[in-house]
Design a protein around this motif. Structure first.
Motif, PDB file in Angstrom:
ATOM      1  N   SER A   1       0.809  -1.217   0.000  1.00 15.90           N
ATOM      2  CA  SER A   1       0.000   0.000   0.000  1.00 15.90           C
ATOM      3  C   SER A   1       0.841   1.267   0.000  1.00 15.90           C
ATOM      4  O   SER A   1       0.382   2.328  -0.427  1.00 15.90           O
ATOM      5  CB  SER A   1      -0.929   0.009   1.226  1.00 15.90           C
ATOM      6  OG  SER A   1      -1.845  -1.066   1.161  1.00 15.90           O
TER       7      SER A   1
ATOM      8  N   ILE B   1     -10.733   8.066   6.789  1.00 19.57           N
ATOM      9  CA  ILE B   1     -11.046   6.674   6.458  1.00 19.57           C
ATOM     10  C   ILE B   1     -11.771   5.984   7.613  1.00 19.57           C
ATOM     11  O   ILE B   1     -11.324   6.027   8.754  1.00 19.57           O
ATOM     12  CB  ILE B   1      -9.761   5.908   6.101  1.00 19.57           C
ATOM     13  CG1 ILE B   1      -9.123   6.511   4.850  1.00 19.57           C
ATOM     14  CG2 ILE B   1     -10.045   4.420   5.880  1.00 19.57           C
ATOM     15  CD1 ILE B   1      -7.729   6.026   4.574  1.00 19.57           C
TER      16      ILE B   1
ATOM     17  N   THR C   1     -13.659  -0.180   6.076  1.00 21.17           N
ATOM     18  CA  THR C   1     -13.684  -0.455   4.636  1.00 21.17           C
ATOM     19  C   THR C   1     -13.902  -1.945   4.390  1.00 21.17           C
ATOM     20  O   THR C   1     -13.973  -2.743   5.334  1.00 21.17           O
ATOM     21  CB  THR C   1     -12.355  -0.014   3.977  1.00 21.17           C
ATOM     22  OG1 THR C   1     -11.323  -0.950   4.327  1.00 21.17           O
ATOM     23  CG2 THR C   1     -11.952   1.384   4.423  1.00 21.17           C
TER      24      THR C   1
ATOM     25  N   ARG D   1      -9.704  -4.385  -1.346  1.00 20.11           N
ATOM     26  CA  ARG D   1     -10.450  -4.074  -2.578  1.00 20.11           C
ATOM     27  C   ARG D   1     -10.866  -2.599  -2.623  1.00 20.11           C
ATOM     28  O   ARG D   1     -11.102  -2.044  -3.691  1.00 20.11           O
ATOM     29  CB  ARG D   1     -11.681  -4.964  -2.681  1.00 20.11           C
ATOM     30  CG  ARG D   1     -12.794  -4.608  -1.703  1.00 20.11           C
ATOM     31  CD  ARG D   1     -13.970  -5.548  -1.774  1.00 20.11           C
ATOM     32  NE  ARG D   1     -13.640  -6.832  -1.151  1.00 20.11           N
ATOM     33  CZ  ARG D   1     -14.535  -7.799  -0.975  1.00 20.11           C
ATOM     34  NH1 ARG D   1     -15.768  -7.654  -1.416  1.00 20.11           N
ATOM     35  NH2 ARG D   1     -14.196  -8.921  -0.377  1.00 20.11           N
ATOM     36  N   ASP D   2     -10.955  -1.939  -1.435  1.00  8.97           N
ATOM     37  CA  ASP D   2     -11.336  -0.525  -1.374  1.00  8.97           C
ATOM     38  C   ASP D   2     -10.123   0.402  -1.303  1.00  8.97           C
ATOM     39  O   ASP D   2     -10.282   1.615  -1.119  1.00  8.97           O
ATOM     40  CB  ASP D   2     -12.217  -0.265  -0.138  1.00  8.97           C
ATOM     41  CG  ASP D   2     -13.626  -0.829  -0.293  1.00  8.97           C
ATOM     42  OD1 ASP D   2     -13.984  -1.208  -1.419  1.00  8.97           O
ATOM     43  OD2 ASP D   2     -14.335  -0.901   0.721  1.00  8.97           O
ATOM     44  N   TYR D   3      -8.938  -0.148  -1.430  1.00  9.81           N
ATOM     45  CA  TYR D   3      -7.713   0.636  -1.230  1.00  9.81           C
ATOM     46  C   TYR D   3      -7.666   1.892  -2.099  1.00  9.81           C
ATOM     47  O   TYR D   3      -7.328   2.984  -1.633  1.00  9.81           O
ATOM     48  CB  TYR D   3      -6.494  -0.245  -1.526  1.00  9.81           C
ATOM     49  CG  TYR D   3      -5.193   0.524  -1.653  1.00  9.81           C
ATOM     50  CD1 TYR D   3      -4.549   1.022  -0.520  1.00  9.81           C
ATOM     51  CD2 TYR D   3      -4.622   0.766  -2.908  1.00  9.81           C
ATOM     52  CE1 TYR D   3      -3.363   1.746  -0.638  1.00  9.81           C
ATOM     53  CE2 TYR D   3      -3.439   1.472  -3.034  1.00  9.81           C
ATOM     54  CZ  TYR D   3      -2.809   1.961  -1.895  1.00  9.81           C
ATOM     55  OH  TYR D   3      -1.644   2.667  -2.019  1.00  9.81           O
ATOM     56  N   TRP D   4      -8.029   1.766  -3.383  1.00  7.26           N
ATOM     57  CA  TRP D   4      -7.844   2.867  -4.325  1.00  7.26           C
ATOM     58  C   TRP D   4      -8.731   4.060  -4.010  1.00  7.26           C
ATOM     59  O   TRP D   4      -8.399   5.199  -4.390  1.00  7.26           O
ATOM     60  CB  TRP D   4      -8.105   2.385  -5.750  1.00  7.26           C
ATOM     61  CG  TRP D   4      -7.143   1.312  -6.162  1.00  7.26           C
ATOM     62  CD1 TRP D   4      -7.394  -0.026  -6.258  1.00  7.26           C
ATOM     63  CD2 TRP D   4      -5.759   1.482  -6.474  1.00  7.26           C
ATOM     64  NE1 TRP D   4      -6.253  -0.707  -6.619  1.00  7.26           N
ATOM     65  CE2 TRP D   4      -5.219   0.197  -6.755  1.00  7.26           C
ATOM     66  CE3 TRP D   4      -4.914   2.596  -6.546  1.00  7.26           C
ATOM     67  CZ2 TRP D   4      -3.898   0.001  -7.100  1.00  7.26           C
ATOM     68  CZ3 TRP D   4      -3.579   2.401  -6.887  1.00  7.26           C
ATOM     69  CH2 TRP D   4      -3.089   1.117  -7.165  1.00  7.26           C
ATOM     70  N   THR D   5      -9.824   3.854  -3.330  1.00  8.98           N
ATOM     71  CA  THR D   5     -10.715   4.973  -2.988  1.00  8.98           C
ATOM     72  C   THR D   5     -10.612   5.376  -1.521  1.00  8.98           C
ATOM     73  O   THR D   5     -11.314   6.300  -1.096  1.00  8.98           O
ATOM     74  CB  THR D   5     -12.177   4.601  -3.303  1.00  8.98           C
ATOM     75  OG1 THR D   5     -12.528   3.405  -2.596  1.00  8.98           O
ATOM     76  CG2 THR D   5     -12.377   4.402  -4.794  1.00  8.98           C
ATOM     77  N   THR D   6      -9.767   4.701  -0.757  1.00  8.80           N
ATOM     78  CA  THR D   6      -9.649   5.022   0.676  1.00  8.80           C
ATOM     79  C   THR D   6      -8.224   5.478   1.026  1.00  8.80           C
ATOM     80  O   THR D   6      -7.964   6.667   1.169  1.00  8.80           O
ATOM     81  CB  THR D   6     -10.060   3.807   1.530  1.00  8.80           C
ATOM     82  OG1 THR D   6      -9.291   2.652   1.127  1.00  8.80           O
ATOM     83  CG2 THR D   6     -11.541   3.502   1.356  1.00  8.80           C
TER      84      THR D   6
ATOM     85  N   PHE E   1      -5.310   5.122  -0.815  1.00  8.01           N
ATOM     86  CA  PHE E   1      -4.444   5.556  -1.912  1.00  8.01           C
ATOM     87  C   PHE E   1      -4.339   7.075  -2.071  1.00  8.01           C
ATOM     88  O   PHE E   1      -3.219   7.607  -2.179  1.00  8.01           O
ATOM     89  CB  PHE E   1      -4.899   4.913  -3.231  1.00  8.01           C
ATOM     90  CG  PHE E   1      -4.159   5.414  -4.439  1.00  8.01           C
ATOM     91  CD1 PHE E   1      -2.834   5.062  -4.666  1.00  8.01           C
ATOM     92  CD2 PHE E   1      -4.787   6.265  -5.345  1.00  8.01           C
ATOM     93  CE1 PHE E   1      -2.147   5.533  -5.783  1.00  8.01           C
ATOM     94  CE2 PHE E   1      -4.114   6.751  -6.461  1.00  8.01           C
ATOM     95  CZ  PHE E   1      -2.791   6.379  -6.669  1.00  8.01           C
ATOM     96  N   PRO E   2      -5.453   7.824  -2.095  1.00  7.19           N
ATOM     97  CA  PRO E   2      -5.320   9.278  -2.296  1.00  7.19           C
ATOM     98  C   PRO E   2      -4.459   9.944  -1.216  1.00  7.19           C
ATOM     99  O   PRO E   2      -3.606  10.786  -1.534  1.00  7.19           O
ATOM    100  CB  PRO E   2      -6.776   9.776  -2.244  1.00  7.19           C
ATOM    101  CG  PRO E   2      -7.593   8.590  -2.642  1.00  7.19           C
ATOM    102  CD  PRO E   2      -6.874   7.409  -2.050  1.00  7.19           C
TER     103      PRO E   2
END
Length: 516
Positions: free
Chosen positions: A308, A353, A356, A360-365, A367-368
């Motif tokens: 991550s 955050i 979650t 699978r939710d990493y890119w919208t939680t 990651f930014p």
């Protein structure tokens, strides 16, 4: 002659190779350990409190002795002290890898800390005293980029090893790296030291700063478990402050002070260290709780947690080296203002955050926030290091490096201690509210609350009715997330404070290095 070697020359490349390898060896342990802590805890049957001491035993010794390491390098030879530190560090690493219980691991982490205190100031001190003025910023940027790349690769390596049941190799990997660095130093790197310093080593100052910092940090680390009102905690902190006061008194009167107090009359040097304190306290506290959240509450595997942070690593690889060169051209102020502010915003984004659905939710939680944090740090690390090293004359490079590294380590210790205590308070308060509707019997209520000290690793006690287990698990998770959000918000505010400090203290352009 000091400071006359070209970065691209054979001598310059050997210096860079040795310093990068040794520094990366030291830094990788910190980031990798955050990820492997759950595996380590299970393997050694360690409590949550003991787990924090695996981190803090190293940081405590580093904070207590790193100023001494920098001063000894300047006086006795930077390469010599650097090599002694590497040798002690790899011996401690090997011992950590073989540790059979948590107590031995903590003891051997102390040995690592002693080695690190002698080793870490030597890397930047060697670069600063050897590489010529025009390429020094680029050299430090290269050092920052590569060491940060390797350091931030630590979570990926740590996660993979932990999931494979091989967490001990986090320590064993230091041995071959350290041996190669020693061989390069012994055969390819010339010795440098402060030839103008003919005075004796400041033993009284060294003793006072070591004991004072050790007592102060030890007291702060005990505070989360005992509370501020505990007589031992108060006594240790107050005694540590008295020793530090004695250090200041001695340094002001010594003919050969280990840390000349006049250094802090330098506005740039003082500002860089204050910025370091704010930024690294926020970064250390934030990253520790992000890792714990991912693994303990969001159910990431340790490999997924390590992966991550890959965006952070990539940004450091792409940006950090050039940020040092750009700061040489445009001046450091813009980088040391905007960089910490952007990093602070990244930490604040991470504070939003909640629960979650896992990786699978990493890119919208996650990651930014990690991306923004990585961008901020990428533009900060090299200019900050170059500026603090450039604020003082060549012959004080060891003290400059030692002081700045000491500040960053003290910031990490304070962050773990203070944020650990606050997280416990936030977690406990939320947990009391969450389990109140469950109407637990007194024995079950007490058992559930006793688990609060383990934060996200809290387990449902066996005395709790089976039908209520999932609700208690949810209460634990919700309580951790509530605590996590507040800790990350505070971490972000510290990053913003670092940016304000950079704007107020750092000039838009640096003059020729003093004494160069």
């Amino acid at each position: 002659m000091m400071g006359n070697i070209a970065l691209k020359s054979a001598a310059g490349r050997w210096v860079m190779a040795a310093t990068i390898m040794a520094s990366a060896m030291a830094f990788i342990d910190g980031t990798a350990l955050n990820v492997v802590l759950p595996a380590l805890q299970q393997s050694l049957d360690a409590s949550g409190a003991a787990l924090f001491w695996v981190l803090n035993a190293y940081l405590l010794m580093l904070a207590a002795l790193i100023l001494i390491g920098g001063a000894l390098g300047d006086k006795l030879g930077r390469k010599k002290i650097f090599m002694i530190g590497i040798a002690i560090f790899i011996a401690g690493s090997a011992a950590c890898g073989f540790a059979g219980n948590i107590t031995l691991l903590v003891i051997f982490r102390v040995v690592q800390g002693i080695g690190g205190a002698l080793m870490i100031p030597g890397s930047l001190s060697l670069i600063t005293s050897v590489i010529n003025d025009k390429e020094r910023g680029k050299a430090i940027g290269t050092w920052s980029a590569v060491t940060t790349l390797v350091t931030l690769g630590g979570p990926i390596l740590g996660g993979a090893l932990a999931d494979a049941g091989l967490w001990r190799f986090i320590f064993f990997i230091n041995v071959p790296i350290g041996v190669v660095a020693l061989l390069i130093l012994a055969t390819k790197v010339a010795e440098t030291k402060d030839e103008t310093d003919t005075g004796k080593i400041d033993y009284p100052g060294a003793a006072l700063i070591a004991v004072g910092l050790a007592l102060l940090t030890f007291g702060l680390l005990r505070m989360p478990g005992k509370g501020w009102k505990d007589i031992f905690v108060c006594g240790t902190v107050v005694t540590g402050l008295l020793f530090l006061g004695g250090f200041i008194w001695v340094e002001g009167r010594s003919k050969n002070p280990m840390m000349p107090l006049g250094l802090f009359k330098n506005r740039v040097f003082s500002g860089c260290n204050l910025l370091t304190l704010f930024l690294y306290a926020g970064l250390s506290g934030g990253m520790l709780f992000v890792s714990l959240n991912m693994i303990q509450v969001q159910h990431y595997t340790q490999t997924e947690s390590g992966m991550s942070f890959l965006p952070f690593t990539i940004l450091m690889m792409l940006i950090a080296r050039f940020a040092g060169s750009l700061a040489d051209k445009w001046g450091p102020r813009i980088f040391l203002t905007i960089g910490p502010v952007v990093a602070g915003i990244g930490l604040i984004l991470l504070s939003f955050i909640g629960q979650t659905n896992g990786y699978r939710d990493y890119w919208t939680t996650f990651f930014p926030g990690i991306l923004v944090l990585g961008a901020g740090m990428s533009f900060t690390v090299a200019p900050l290091t170059a500026t603090v090293m450039g604020a003082l004359p060549d012959h004080l490079s060891g003290i400059a490096s030692g002081t700045n590294n000491a500040i960053s380590r003290i910031a990490s210790v304070f962050a773990v201690a203070v944020f650990g205590a606050l997280a416990g308070l936030f977690f406990t308060g939320m947990l009391q509210q969450s389990i109140q509707p469950l109407h637990l019997d007194p024995a079950s209520y007490k058992a559930v609350m006793l688990q609060a000290g383990n934060l996200g690793n809290a387990k449902v006690p066996s005395v709790v009715q089976q039908s209520l287990h999932q609700q208690v698990i949810n209460a634990y998770h919700n309580s951790f997330i509530a605590a996590y959000r507040k800790i990350l918000l505070l971490s972000g505010i510290l990053g913003l404070a670092g940016g304000v400090t950079g704007f107020l203290f750092i000039p838009s352009s640096m003059q020729t290095r003093p004494g160069a």
